[in-house]
Design a protein around this motif. Structure first.
Motif, mmCIF file in Angstrom:
data_model
loop_
_atom_site.group_PDB
_atom_site.id
_atom_site.type_symbol
_atom_site.label_atom_id
_atom_site.label_comp_id
_atom_site.label_asym_id
_atom_site.label_seq_id
_atom_site.Cartn_x
_atom_site.Cartn_y
_atom_site.Cartn_z
ATOM 1 N N ALA A 138 40.201 27.958 30.913
ATOM 2 C CA ALA A 138 38.822 28.471 30.876
ATOM 3 C C ALA A 138 38.299 28.687 32.293
ATOM 4 N N ILE A 139 38.568 27.759 33.174
ATOM 5 C CA ILE A 139 38.056 27.861 34.543
ATOM 6 C C ILE A 139 38.658 29.076 35.253
ATOM 7 N N MET A 140 39.962 29.275 35.084
ATOM 8 C CA MET A 140 40.622 30.411 35.728
ATOM 9 C C MET A 140 40.096 31.727 35.173
ATOM 10 N N SER A 141 39.817 31.746 33.883
ATOM 11 C CA SER A 141 39.357 33.006 33.308
ATOM 12 C C SER A 141 37.936 33.326 33.802
ATOM 13 N N ILE A 142 37.093 32.310 33.909
ATOM 14 C CA ILE A 142 35.730 32.526 34.418
ATOM 15 C C ILE A 142 35.771 32.969 35.888
ATOM 16 N N CYS A 143 36.610 32.322 36.681
ATOM 17 C CA CYS A 143 36.633 32.596 38.129
ATOM 18 C C CYS A 143 37.426 33.846 38.481
ATOM 19 N N GLY A 144 38.493 34.095 37.722
ATOM 20 C CA GLY A 144 39.346 35.236 38.020
ATOM 21 C C GLY A 144 38.584 36.545 37.936
ATOM 22 N N ARG A 145 37.741 36.651 36.917
ATOM 23 C CA ARG A 145 36.948 37.861 36.719
ATOM 24 C C ARG A 145 36.020 38.129 37.896
ATOM 25 N N ARG A 146 35.625 37.079 38.591
ATOM 26 C CA ARG A 146 34.624 37.227 39.660
ATOM 27 C C ARG A 146 35.201 36.997 41.051
ATOM 28 N N ARG A 147 36.502 36.869 41.145
ATOM 29 C CA ARG A 147 37.167 36.629 42.433
ATOM 30 C C ARG A 147 36.626 35.391 43.141
ATOM 31 N N ILE A 148 36.418 34.344 42.370
ATOM 32 C CA ILE A 148 35.994 33.064 42.951
ATOM 33 C C ILE A 148 37.240 32.185 43.073
ATOM 34 N N HIS A 149 37.409 31.549 44.249
ATOM 35 C CA HIS A 149 38.573 30.697 44.457
ATOM 36 C C HIS A 149 38.468 29.416 43.621
ATOM 37 N N VAL A 150 39.617 28.935 43.178
ATOM 38 C CA VAL A 150 39.660 27.658 42.459
ATOM 39 C C VAL A 150 40.507 26.680 43.262
#
Ligand SMILES: *Cc1c(COP(=O)(O)O)cnc(C)c1O
Length: 369
Positions: A138-150
């Motif tokens: 879930a975290i990767m899907s939320i961040c991936g769409r917005r180019r936010i680093h995890v």
């Protein structure tokens, strides 16, 4: 009666031999043990590169700096964590944005993460708390769409897996800590793992006064530090890493023993298994029921030689950290967990008679309310 400490490192003859071999070699820094340990860490975490450094906090800090995160940027993380998570963010000048955790997993709640994203959000730092993976899909899907680093704070979770994917290199990068109570130890130490070798190269330079590989003199265009790990520490880490899966099995056996002997007590036990995941047992944390004076329980246990820990106080309850962070919504789950949690003695060699002694003492205290 023997004292039962909260934690105890496990050092084998092989560990001692590995450290002594370094001492005998005369090469105590920046030698072959470091490279071996880094390669083994990358391999264990299925990343393509790793950097060994002086602590888990240093690894988190280097990750943020390597990604260019600093003043004006926001990094979303949790308040139910070790304070080092926050300190790493604060040291860069960025603002930690604290969201609540899920009551059952005790990890970041992805819905709250999504609601906290602003145009200033540059990174998310989920914590794999107590050796249980955060909800990375879930975290990767939320961040991936917005180019936010995890940036995974995997300091407590070396060896944990989601399906067959080890934590650490699922996100942009992941930090590990090797303090004596962690899944493996180097005394003091940490590592950063990633699938991005260029990020690791930038962090390596920052950890070594700004030097690029092959530079004899520090480069003058980056303000770096010395966050290096010694050869003795790296050799110990490589030796410990070799038996990680065996150590994880033994820790899991201690958790299973606690699970059994605590059954029927009026307290909340952590789940022994999570479908589709591999836990890397770091500590065994129970939640005391409402109305039980935790301080008194701790004191009584201490009188019987049983050491316990508070894992963890809510970081936003510290004035100093609160003043430098953004808390945009109440954190009721964090506050409840932080008030009720109690970490029991836990290490891979903990014997069942000691576990039974802890359970017996707890049973008596809880029944005498
Ligand atoms: C231990 C830990 C760290 C920091 O590791 P150090 O090596 O002590 O700096 C960071 N985050 C979490 C969640 C930890 O448990």
């Amino acid at each position: 009666m023997d004292r039962i400490p909260l934690s105890r490192p496990e050092i084998t003859d092989a560990d001692r031999d590995a450290v002594m071999a370094v001492m005998a070699s005369g090469r105590l820094a920046l030698g072959p043990a470091l490279g071996r340990f880094e390669a083994a860490m990358a391999d264990t975490c299925a990343g393509s590169a790793a950097l060994a450094c002086s602590s888990g906090t240093a690894a988190l800090y280097l990750a943020l700096r390597g990604l260019g995160i600093g003043p004006g940027d926001e990094v979303i993380t949790v308040s139910y964590t070790f304070v080092g998570t926050l300190n790493a963010i604060l040291a860069t000048g960025a603002t930690p944005v604290l969201v609540d955790v899920d009551a059952e997993t005790r990890n970041m709640d992805p819905a709250l993460l999504e609601a906290s994203i602003t145009p200033r959000t540059r990174a998310v730092m989920p914590v794999h708390l107590f050796g249980r993976a955060a909800p990375m899909e879930a975290i990767m899907s939320i961040c991936g769409r917005r180019r936010i680093h995890v940036i995974e704070d995997a300091c407590e979770a070396l060896g944990a897996r989601i399906g067959d994917r080890p934590v650490g290199a699922i996100g942009t990068c992941g930090a590990f800590g090797f303090y004596p109570n962690k899944p493996i130890t180097t005394g003091e130490g940490g590592a950063l793992v990633s699938d991005d070798p260029e990020l690791i190269a930038r962090c390596r330079a920052l950890a070594n006064q700004g030097r690029r590989p092959g530079d004899a003199l520090p480069s003058l265009d980056a303000v770096g530090f010395n966050f290096r790990l010694s050869e003795m520490a790296a050799a110990l880490g490589a030796s410990q890493l070799e038996r990680l899966s065996e150590t994880m099995d033994r820790r899991a056996a201690v958790a299973a023993c606690y699970h059994e002997v605590l059954a029927g007590l009026d307290l909340l036990r952590p789940p022994l298994e999570v479908p589709g995941e591999t836990l890397s047992w770091f500590v065994y944390v129970v939640e005391l029921p409402d109305g039980v004076g935790r301080d008194r329980v701790r004191e009584r246990l201490a009188q019987q030689g049983i050491e316990t820990g508070l894992y963890f106080p809510a970081v936003h309850r510290s004035e100093t950290h609160r003043a430098r962070s953004a808390v945009r919504a109440p954190l009721p789950v964090t506050e409840q967990l932080a008030e009720r949690c109690l970490a029991l003695p836990f290490w891979p060699g903990l014997q069942s008679d000691a576990v039974e002694r802890v359970a017996g003492a707890l049973a008596e205290l809880l029944s005498r309310r």
